[in-house]
Design a protein around this motif. Sequence first.
Motif, PDB file in Angstrom:
ATOM      1  N   ILE A 188       0.857  -1.182   0.000  1.00 14.82           N
ATOM      2  CA  ILE A 188       0.000   0.000   0.000  1.00 14.82           C
ATOM      3  C   ILE A 188       0.890   1.229   0.000  1.00 14.82           C
ATOM      4  O   ILE A 188       1.882   1.273   0.716  1.00 14.82           O
ATOM      5  N   LEU A 189       0.520   2.212  -0.832  1.00 13.34           N
ATOM      6  CA  LEU A 189       1.270   3.452  -0.846  1.00 13.34           C
ATOM      7  C   LEU A 189       0.456   4.509  -0.116  1.00 13.34           C
ATOM      8  O   LEU A 189      -0.722   4.691  -0.389  1.00 13.34           O
ATOM      9  N   HIS A 190       1.085   5.188   0.796  1.00 14.26           N
ATOM     10  CA  HIS A 190       0.386   6.255   1.511  1.00 14.26           C
ATOM     11  C   HIS A 190       1.386   7.363   1.752  1.00 14.26           C
ATOM     12  O   HIS A 190       2.374   7.155   2.451  1.00 14.26           O
ATOM     13  N   LYS A 191       1.121   8.539   1.197  1.00 11.21           N
ATOM     14  CA  LYS A 191       2.078   9.655   1.243  1.00 11.21           C
ATOM     15  C   LYS A 191       3.433   9.107   0.795  1.00 11.21           C
ATOM     16  O   LYS A 191       3.565   8.628  -0.316  1.00 11.21           O
ATOM     17  N   ASN A 192       4.454   9.133   1.603  1.00 11.64           N
ATOM     18  CA  ASN A 192       5.688   8.544   1.098  1.00 11.64           C
ATOM     19  C   ASN A 192       6.054   7.276   1.850  1.00 11.64           C
ATOM     20  O   ASN A 192       7.211   6.905   1.953  1.00 11.64           O
ATOM     21  N   TYR A 193       5.053   6.586   2.415  1.00 13.58           N
ATOM     22  CA  TYR A 193       5.302   5.314   3.077  1.00 13.58           C
ATOM     23  C   TYR A 193       4.887   4.187   2.163  1.00 13.58           C
ATOM     24  O   TYR A 193       3.930   4.305   1.402  1.00 13.58           O
ATOM     25  N   ILE A 194       5.603   3.063   2.285  1.00 11.74           N
ATOM     26  CA  ILE A 194       5.181   1.857   1.568  1.00 11.74           C
ATOM     27  C   ILE A 194       4.953   0.776   2.612  1.00 11.74           C
ATOM     28  O   ILE A 194       5.873   0.402   3.332  1.00 11.74           O
ATOM     29  N   LEU A 195       3.739   0.279   2.706  1.00 13.71           N
ATOM     30  CA  LEU A 195       3.410  -0.754   3.697  1.00 13.71           C
ATOM     31  C   LEU A 195       3.222  -2.081   2.977  1.00 13.71           C
ATOM     32  O   LEU A 195       2.400  -2.176   2.080  1.00 13.71           O
TER      33      LEU A 195
END
Lengths: 311, 241
Positions: free
Chosen positions: A234-241
Amino acid sequence: MVSANVSGDLSSEMEVDAFRRLFPLRYHERFLLDSIRPDARPLGRARDTSLALGAVASADGSALAKIGCTTMLAAVKMEVMTPPKESPDEGSIAIEFYMPPICSPLVRPGRPAEEAPVVSKQLSDTILRHVNVVTSFSGMINLKELSLVSGKAAWMAYLDIYCLDADGSLFDAALLAAVAAFSHLRIPVVSLNEEGRVVVVSEENEEGKSEKEPVNKGKRKLTLSSLPFSLTCILHKNYILADPTAEEESIMETLVTVVLDSSGQLVSLYKPGGPVLAYASAVQDCIALTRQRVKELKSILNEAISDMEVD
Amino acid sequence: MEFVSPEGLRLDGRRPMEMRQIRGEIGAVAKADGSAFFEMGNTKVIAAVYGPREVENRSQQISDQALVRCEYTMANFSTGDRMRKPKGDRRSTEISLVIRQTMEACILTHLMPRSQIDIFVQVLQADGGTRSACINAATLALADAGIPMRDLVTSCSAGYLNSTPLLDLNYVEDSAGGPDVTVGILPKLDKVTLLQMDAKLPMDIFENVMQLAIEGCKAIANYIREVLLENTKQLEYRRGP
């Protein structure tokens, strides 16, 4: 854990569970700031994965895959059919994915899950298109192995995957279960009966029917090369989970699914829109995470296969 | 065909009054409010309970009771030959109705008005007695969900072949064409909530066969009680001091 919060701070006044339900995004972002997730996983780590082969005794090949709480049961049943004229030397595979109402509170009878046909199509594309790639045999399954008598009889393999518990990363778990079920598959013995039709020989009949020459010998396995494994991020702002749970999927909607085969080549890349637009570097990072995950999954699959063989 | 050998053994080596191995586990589906996995010999089913929750269809809402819904589905690979239509066929609809009515009788629906309780049962492997296994699994799942019930509901089947009453028929015995009596009881209250039979049977023999099935139900009830007690102990242990 009272920290200064930008908008009127209700978080100090209410319980954690209520805050989690009412402001899910802020709840998760609090954890992301520390590079961790609510279940204490670092951002790039997938949940505990386990595989059990041979879960369904009545099927020719089966597997139960669990990634965290997401549970998939896959079973392969083989039937004899007449191959079409255009490809008399090839068998065929039919893949179906079901999400019965037990798997999630969002699935009701009469209101089937939205994700079910999507995952079904993704699985078909990954496994079937990965079957025969033009001239070089670099696919997972060679359909010619499923042929019995050229032009007259061939195997039809029905792969049914049931989701027993839906907690995010449905495609990953389903693909893992499908690959494991094919790895476990033993092709039944068949022979020609009096009318010239191909019939499955059951084990009890073997002594009595010595006139019937088995068309194929013994229970053999399919030769599988380059097994596909996947990871959803999952991409959220500049995080990758990596490997999201259902809760994370519902609040941060941008998914990227990468499928690599066991030799590290890219099989498919899937990013169906979503509010976050990704630069190529984000996609590269997802591919790197997938590469690590493929190593883990390969060793889990090999362990499961060797456990089966010991029995 | 001989279903009971002269020594008194059935096709799978059991005695006529012997039930198959049963195993029940709570909490099979993490997402459900209550769930259970139940096995009777080779018949394996998963039950999940969602509820009490808001009624999906406002027009079906009952103002003084909870609405109970049930759906019974079989997996494609659950039977010997792959099934074409696992859901909408007549047998599945009938069994869904039977399970719903059986469970509705024992749930205290008046405590949860205007709400809905969904019981979903999925058969993973079928070897006779699926109806009974589903009811037993549903009981465990309802208990796991904390839904108030009058009593546990347990169910077992019995038949009559080669002049012998047999307890807990498997698929081969069931398809032999003899009578198949399925009984569902509330063990503590000692009441019968489900009784189904097909084929003909003389009245006195029927009494014996039904009594045998009721004994089977009571044995299952003891087992289910143990499973629930064990589960409660685990929960208490996890909760800590």
